[in-house]
Design an enzyme around this catalytic site. Structure first.
Site, PDB file in Angstrom:
ATOM      1  N   GLY A  11       0.739  -1.324  -0.048  1.00 53.09           N
ATOM      2  CA  GLY A  11       0.068  -0.130  -0.055  1.00 53.09           C
ATOM      3  C   GLY A  11       0.719   1.269  -0.092  1.00 53.09           C
ATOM      4  N   GLU A  16      -6.789  -2.925 -27.279  1.00 50.97           N
ATOM      5  CA  GLU A  16      -6.277  -3.962 -26.297  1.00 50.97           C
ATOM      6  C   GLU A  16      -5.139  -4.726 -27.276  1.00 50.97           C
ATOM      7  OE1 GLU A  16      -6.630  -4.846 -23.374  1.00 50.97           O
ATOM      8  OE2 GLU A  16      -6.301  -6.936 -23.359  1.00 50.97           O
TER       9      GLU A  16
END
Ligand code: F6R
Length: 614
Positions: free
Chosen positions: A102, A487
């Site tokens: 984090g 993509e």
């Protein structure tokens, strides 16, 4: 973004932790480390820049005894990847060791205060601030580690999943989470801790998912004590995992990515199973049926996602607008969350995420929820944070996707969006019954058509050899195939590091056509749909400028075969399902080019599978 593992029990912790790190390596792989407490209470940290294999090498001839330990594989945010910035980090006295996934946003202020109080810092990480603060608060308040962690987390702004151990304490690990995932595996007199269930499944299928701002005291032979940072006691349901071990192995393929590309016929079937009633040719999606009124009365659909999932969302826009006549906006979660978007109570938000942990998407749906919108999740990882933070949703059911480049999750997201739009279109009566049934029948045939395309793997490999040394690529598509172009380009750049751009084919003439020359391969998605003639013109414009065209065409095509330099054939299908087929050869092309270039296909540089930081 960083993988964390922990173990406490009666077995040697080291092999369990190392195996767990290998399973989590897809989350980050620029350094790795381990902290172990030996039988006599000694706390040792071993860490190094590089992969988990480098850590194993580093640990040879070291004391790796102990039945309690924590380990980490890092994706750097604060501080470059090196030995010092690798986790675990020690506190000032080296009595406490901590791993973290984090970002601590207020680390700079806290660090300053700690330095003024005589603390010294070794690393450039935000994490070291956390472990130092825990020690500072522990000493100041004359309290135990658990309460020190709890008090510390009240001072923290940011995201964390942490595991903490203390010298001399051979019987406890303290873990906590906020906005970063953490799972607790429950074995017989032993506990496993991990960022996701993959390191745990080998030992137990019983898990608890910690919620945001919860802290657990995990002690040998005792039930975990779970409280919030504000000290409210929590009880948790034990969840039975359905994952199996073979899903986490390469199964004879050279890379997870190739395995996952080849799994697609099966994963698409798994995704449709139980949702398309074959005898009545009817979609049964409880997420839509149970909340029919929200969908029928939706003023607008907002699709939130990042990366590949965003590309799936763009196909979703075309599907919902075609079949349901509802306006759709497709937003990058990272932009949406910070730009004061107008959200109505009668909006339906669809959040798409393979991992279900993407920090930006989590924050974006939180914002939408506060404005009263109805949130539908399309996630792959069962029990993930996004899945748990939506009103309802559909899992893609493709099993763990381990290759960092998303493949099977993307096609399954497309199938879920197709089923949703058909189901809703039928409920709204915006699609006629005959057409609805024709489309569902065709959707059922997609897996076998994907099987046909996969048979071209060898010829796509041959083709890839011609382009291994290209420096740039352009991918073009129109309509439903525009997101496929985006993509395809993303797949190539992320694993081969070749610059590639996806573009709507007709936009070329507004600028990018200036780039065209013999050195610039152009991948044109040119299957036979209502844009076919237009795409032929776009290809002619490229050929007129000496461009080199690789076209994805249907098997019976003759026109483009006579113009393009190379073609890849795919079976024909309905326009709206073309992305499901046309992306397959582009996945394979990227894969082979990356392998030719000797890239680390499953763990490309600078990337991580699960993006739990902003
Ligand atoms: C690309 C890729 C990423 C992810 C993006 C979102 O191959 O995998 O672009 O699509 O990071 O991740 P999820 O879908 O987990 O939210």
């Amino acid at each position: 973004m960083c993988g964390i593992v922990g173990y406490i029990g009666n077995q040697n912790a080291y092999p369990i932790l190392i195996k767990g790190l290998h399973r989590l390596e897809y989350r980050g792989y620029d350094s790795a480390g381990i902290a172990l407490t030996s039988q006599n209470g000694n706390l040792s940290i071993y860490k190094t820049k590089g992969r988990v294999a480098d850590l194993e090498e580093f640990c040879k001839n070291k004391d790796i005894s102990g039945t309690i330990g924590i380990a980490h594989t890092r994706w750097a945010t604060h501080g470059e990847p090196n030995n010092i910035n690798a986790h675990p980090h020690y506190s000032e006295s080296e009595n406490i060791a901590l791993i973290h996934n984090g970002i601590i946003e207020n680390y700079a202020v806290l660090k300053q205060q700690l330095i003024q109080n005589g603390y010294h810092f070794q690393s450039n990480t935000d994490t070291e601030v956390l472990v130092q603060l825990i020690e500072y608060i522990k000493i100041l308040n004359k309290t135990d580690l658990f309460h020190a962690v709890q008090l510390t987390l009240n001072e923290i702004i940011g995201a964390y999943a942490i595991a903490v151990i203390e010298k001399g304490k051979t019987d406890e690990i303290i873990v906590a989470r906020k906005s970063s995932p953490l799972v607790l595996g429950i074995g017989d007199d032993e506990y496993f801790i991990a960022s996701d269930a993959s390191p745990i499944i080998e030992y137990t299928n019983k898990v608890i998912y910690l919620e945001d701002e919860e802290i657990a005291l995990v002690s040998r032979n005792e039930k975990p004590k779970i409280v919030t940072v504000k000290n409210i006691e929590k009880t948790h349901e034990i969840i039975q995992l359905e994952m199996n071990l073979s899903q986490l192995e390469k199964g004879g393929y050279d890379h997870f990515m190739l395995k996952e590309i080849f799994e697609q016929p099966q994963t698409l079937r798994d995704c449709m199973r139980g949702r398309i009633d074959v005898s009545f040719n009817h979609v049964v999606l409880s997420g839509i049926i149970d909340h029919k009124e929200r969908f029928l009365n939706a003023r607008r659909i907002i699709i939130l996602a990042c990366g590949t999932s965003w590309h799936a969302g763009l196909v979703g826009k075309y599907l919902f607008e075609s079949f349901c006549k509802i306006p759709v906006e497709v937003e990058y979660s990272s932009e949406f969350r910070y730009r004061n978007p107008v959200i109505y109570q009668d909006d339906v938000v669809i959040a798409i995420s393979q991992s279900g942990e993407t920090a930006d998407t989590l924050a974006a749906i939180e914002l939408a929820r506060k404005s009263g919108a109805f949130i539908y999740g399309i996630c792959n990882v069962v029990g993930s944070s996004i899945a748990r933070n939506t009103h309802t949703g559909s899992y893609t059911h493709v099993g763990p996707e381990i290759g960092v480049a998303s493949t099977k999750a993307f096609t399954a997201q497309l199938v879920v969006l197709s089923m949703m739009s058909l189901c809703l279109g039928r409920e709204k009566r915006t699609i006629d019954e005959k057409r609805y049934r024709e489309l569902l029948k065709e959707l059922n045939h997609i897996p076998e058509k994907v099987e046909t395309i996969l048979k071209s793997n060898d010829s796509i490999n041959d083709l890839s050899k011609i382009f291994t040394y290209a420096h740039n690529f352009i991918y073009l598509g129109r309509g439903f195939n525009y997101p496929v172009a985006l993509e395809g380009a993303l797949k190539l750049k992320e694993i081969s590091y070749i610059h590639a751009e996806g573009y709507p084919a007709a936009e070329m003439k507004h600028g990018p056509i200036a780039l065209i020359d013999m050195e610039m391969p152009v991948v044109a998605i040119a299957t036979d749909n209502k844009m076919y003639d237009k795409v032929i013109s776009n290809i002619q414009e490229i050929k007129a400028r000496n461009g080199c065209v690789i076209a994805v065409v249907n098997e019976n095509d003759t026109i483009i075969k006579s113009i393009a330099d190379y073609v890849i054939e795919v079976p024909s299908t309905e326009d709206c399902f073309e992305p499901l087929l046309n992306i397959i050869p582009l996945q394979l092309l990227s894969y082979h080019i990356a392998v030719n270039k000797k890239r680390d296909v499953d763990m490309p540089r600078n990337l991580a599978k699960s993006v739990t930081v902003e």
